[in-house]
Design a protein around this motif. Sequence first.
Motif, PDB file in Angstrom:
ATOM      1  N   LEU A   1     -31.430  18.087 -44.317  1.00  0.00           N
ATOM      2  CA  LEU A   1     -32.441  18.990 -44.868  1.00  0.00           C
ATOM      3  C   LEU A   1     -33.287  18.222 -45.875  1.00  0.00           C
ATOM      4  N   THR A   2     -34.603  18.314 -45.728  1.00  0.00           N
ATOM      5  CA  THR A   2     -35.506  17.604 -46.624  1.00  0.00           C
ATOM      6  C   THR A   2     -36.493  18.578 -47.264  1.00  0.00           C
ATOM      7  N   TYR A   3     -36.574  18.509 -48.568  1.00  0.00           N
ATOM      8  CA  TYR A   3     -37.514  19.332 -49.333  1.00  0.00           C
ATOM      9  C   TYR A   3     -38.926  18.850 -49.054  1.00  0.00           C
ATOM     10  N   THR A   4     -39.805  19.765 -48.600  1.00  0.00           N
ATOM     11  CA  THR A   4     -41.200  19.378 -48.345  1.00  0.00           C
ATOM     12  C   THR A   4     -42.163  20.243 -49.145  1.00  0.00           C
ATOM     13  N   GLY A   5     -41.643  21.201 -49.924  1.00  0.00           N
ATOM     14  CA  GLY A   5     -42.456  22.093 -50.743  1.00  0.00           C
ATOM     15  C   GLY A   5     -41.550  23.187 -51.263  1.00  0.00           C
ATOM     16  N   PRO A   6     -42.006  23.977 -52.238  1.00  0.00           N
ATOM     17  CA  PRO A   6     -41.130  24.990 -52.846  1.00  0.00           C
ATOM     18  C   PRO A   6     -40.390  25.853 -51.815  1.00  0.00           C
ATOM     19  N   ASP A   7     -41.097  26.271 -50.750  1.00  0.00           N
ATOM     20  CA  ASP A   7     -40.466  27.145 -49.760  1.00  0.00           C
ATOM     21  C   ASP A   7     -40.256  26.480 -48.405  1.00  0.00           C
ATOM     22  N   SER A   8     -40.665  25.238 -48.288  1.00  0.00           N
ATOM     23  CA  SER A   8     -40.587  24.623 -46.960  1.00  0.00           C
ATOM     24  C   SER A   8     -39.600  23.456 -46.924  1.00  0.00           C
ATOM     25  N   ARG A   9     -38.973  23.324 -45.767  1.00  0.00           N
ATOM     26  CA  ARG A   9     -38.001  22.254 -45.557  1.00  0.00           C
ATOM     27  C   ARG A   9     -38.164  21.708 -44.139  1.00  0.00           C
ATOM     28  N   GLU A  10     -37.954  20.413 -43.986  1.00  0.00           N
ATOM     29  CA  GLU A  10     -37.802  19.837 -42.657  1.00  0.00           C
ATOM     30  C   GLU A  10     -36.313  19.739 -42.403  1.00  0.00           C
ATOM     31  N   ILE A  11     -35.904  20.201 -41.247  1.00  0.00           N
ATOM     32  CA  ILE A  11     -34.473  20.221 -40.951  1.00  0.00           C
ATOM     33  C   ILE A  11     -34.260  19.525 -39.613  1.00  0.00           C
ATOM     34  N   GLU A  12     -33.566  18.413 -39.662  1.00  0.00           N
ATOM     35  CA  GLU A  12     -33.337  17.654 -38.429  1.00  0.00           C
ATOM     36  C   GLU A  12     -31.888  17.753 -38.001  1.00  0.00           C
ATOM     37  N   LEU A  13     -31.731  18.197 -36.776  1.00  0.00           N
ATOM     38  CA  LEU A  13     -30.390  18.332 -36.194  1.00  0.00           C
ATOM     39  C   LEU A  13     -30.193  17.223 -35.173  1.00  0.00           C
ATOM     40  N   THR A  14     -29.140  16.450 -35.332  1.00  0.00           N
ATOM     41  CA  THR A  14     -28.819  15.390 -34.380  1.00  0.00           C
ATOM     42  C   THR A  14     -27.451  15.667 -33.763  1.00  0.00           C
ATOM     43  N   ALA A  15     -27.422  15.648 -32.464  1.00  0.00           N
ATOM     44  CA  ALA A  15     -26.151  15.803 -31.752  1.00  0.00           C
ATOM     45  C   ALA A  15     -25.695  14.419 -31.322  1.00  0.00           C
ATOM     46  N   ARG A  16     -24.431  14.125 -31.521  1.00  0.00           N
ATOM     47  CA  ARG A  16     -23.871  12.829 -31.127  1.00  0.00           C
ATOM     48  C   ARG A  16     -22.712  13.033 -30.165  1.00  0.00           C
ATOM     49  N   GLY A  17     -22.654  12.176 -29.160  1.00  0.00           N
ATOM     50  CA  GLY A  17     -21.575  12.280 -28.179  1.00  0.00           C
ATOM     51  C   GLY A  17     -21.995  13.167 -27.013  1.00  0.00           C
ATOM     52  N   LYS A  18     -21.255  13.055 -25.914  1.00  0.00           N
ATOM     53  CA  LYS A  18     -21.626  13.731 -24.669  1.00  0.00           C
ATOM     54  C   LYS A  18     -21.600  15.250 -24.802  1.00  0.00           C
ATOM     55  N   ARG A  19     -20.483  15.749 -25.314  1.00  0.00           N
ATOM     56  CA  ARG A  19     -20.278  17.192 -25.411  1.00  0.00           C
ATOM     57  C   ARG A  19     -21.365  17.842 -26.284  1.00  0.00           C
ATOM     58  N   CYS A  20     -21.615  17.265 -27.453  1.00  0.00           N
ATOM     59  CA  CYS A  20     -22.564  17.858 -28.398  1.00  0.00           C
ATOM     60  C   CYS A  20     -24.003  17.729 -27.908  1.00  0.00           C
ATOM     61  N   THR A  21     -24.365  16.572 -27.347  1.00  0.00           N
ATOM     62  CA  THR A  21     -25.753  16.413 -26.872  1.00  0.00           C
ATOM     63  C   THR A  21     -26.032  17.381 -25.727  1.00  0.00           C
ATOM     64  N   GLU A  22     -25.067  17.553 -24.840  1.00  0.00           N
ATOM     65  CA  GLU A  22     -25.294  18.468 -23.720  1.00  0.00           C
ATOM     66  C   GLU A  22     -25.485  19.893 -24.200  1.00  0.00           C
ATOM     67  N   ARG A  23     -24.699  20.265 -25.183  1.00  0.00           N
ATOM     68  CA  ARG A  23     -24.832  21.633 -25.704  1.00  0.00           C
ATOM     69  C   ARG A  23     -26.183  21.843 -26.390  1.00  0.00           C
ATOM     70  N   LEU A  24     -26.633  20.831 -27.121  1.00  0.00           N
ATOM     71  CA  LEU A  24     -27.932  20.955 -27.800  1.00  0.00           C
ATOM     72  C   LEU A  24     -29.059  21.074 -26.772  1.00  0.00           C
ATOM     73  N   LYS A  25     -28.972  20.290 -25.707  1.00  0.00           N
ATOM     74  CA  LYS A  25     -30.002  20.371 -24.661  1.00  0.00           C
ATOM     75  C   LYS A  25     -30.016  21.747 -24.034  1.00  0.00           C
ATOM     76  N   GLU A  26     -28.830  22.259 -23.714  1.00  0.00           N
ATOM     77  CA  GLU A  26     -28.720  23.584 -23.090  1.00  0.00           C
ATOM     78  C   GLU A  26     -29.399  24.662 -23.923  1.00  0.00           C
ATOM     79  N   ILE A  27     -29.110  24.631 -25.220  1.00  0.00           N
ATOM     80  CA  ILE A  27     -29.578  25.720 -26.072  1.00  0.00           C
ATOM     81  C   ILE A  27     -31.060  25.591 -26.427  1.00  0.00           C
ATOM     82  N   THR A  28     -31.627  24.382 -26.329  1.00  0.00           N
ATOM     83  CA  THR A  28     -33.028  24.215 -26.731  1.00  0.00           C
ATOM     84  C   THR A  28     -33.984  23.982 -25.558  1.00  0.00           C
ATOM     85  N   GLU A  29     -33.462  23.764 -24.356  1.00  0.00           N
ATOM     86  CA  GLU A  29     -34.357  23.511 -23.210  1.00  0.00           C
ATOM     87  C   GLU A  29     -34.402  24.685 -22.257  1.00  0.00           C
ATOM     88  N   THR A  30     -34.804  25.824 -22.790  1.00  0.00           N
ATOM     89  CA  THR A  30     -34.925  26.985 -21.894  1.00  0.00           C
ATOM     90  C   THR A  30     -36.292  27.634 -22.035  1.00  0.00           C
TER      91      THR A  30
END
Length: 153
Positions: free
Chosen positions: A124-153
């Motif tokens: 989580l990165t502070y970019t302003g009083p109310d705004s944040r950049e939030i980067e989610l990284t999945a590592r490994g086969k199981r986690c990357t596949e799940r992230l793709k499933e949930i975000t590629e629809t």
Amino acid sequence: MIESRLFISESTEDTERLAGMIAGLLGPNDLLTLEGDLGAGKTTFTKALAACLGVRETVNSPTFTIMKEYAGRLPFYHMDAYRIESEEEEFGLDEYFQSGGVTVIEWASRISDQLPEERFDLVLTYTGPDSREIELTARGKRCTERLKEITET
Ligand code: ADP
Ligand code: MG
């Protein structure tokens, strides 16, 4: 294997909604690490995540205890590695990753060599009083596949 997604949060509520989405990614024996400066929103995120995982008790920063356990739909473990004196200290973390619960570790980079390869990392990165950049990284086969499933629809 590695897969990342960048989210822009414009409010505390946006961050809480994102926690709800990420709760849907997490299951038994999963680890999510959190990084971010003071005020970035780690505690805000963790409280919302825990609520989405069925934890009814209030989740606070585990300031005095290094690991705190809560009962939700699954056991929920919240750890803060910030105060760890020595990175050499062994925590027997594997026990948590095999216990069927979800583990959240703040400042996990301090114990990076004790972390499993299969995991989610959130920055989580502070970019302003109310705004944040939030980067989610999945590592490994199981986690990357799940992230793709949930975000590629
Ligand atoms: P940390 O645990 O990382 O130190 P906290 O969650 O305790 O951070 O504090 C974050 C503060 O910033 C809270 O008061 C929260 O309401 C505020 N805030 C403002 N905008 C956001 C946002 N978009 N996402 C998360 N928190 C935000
Ligand atoms: Mg905090």
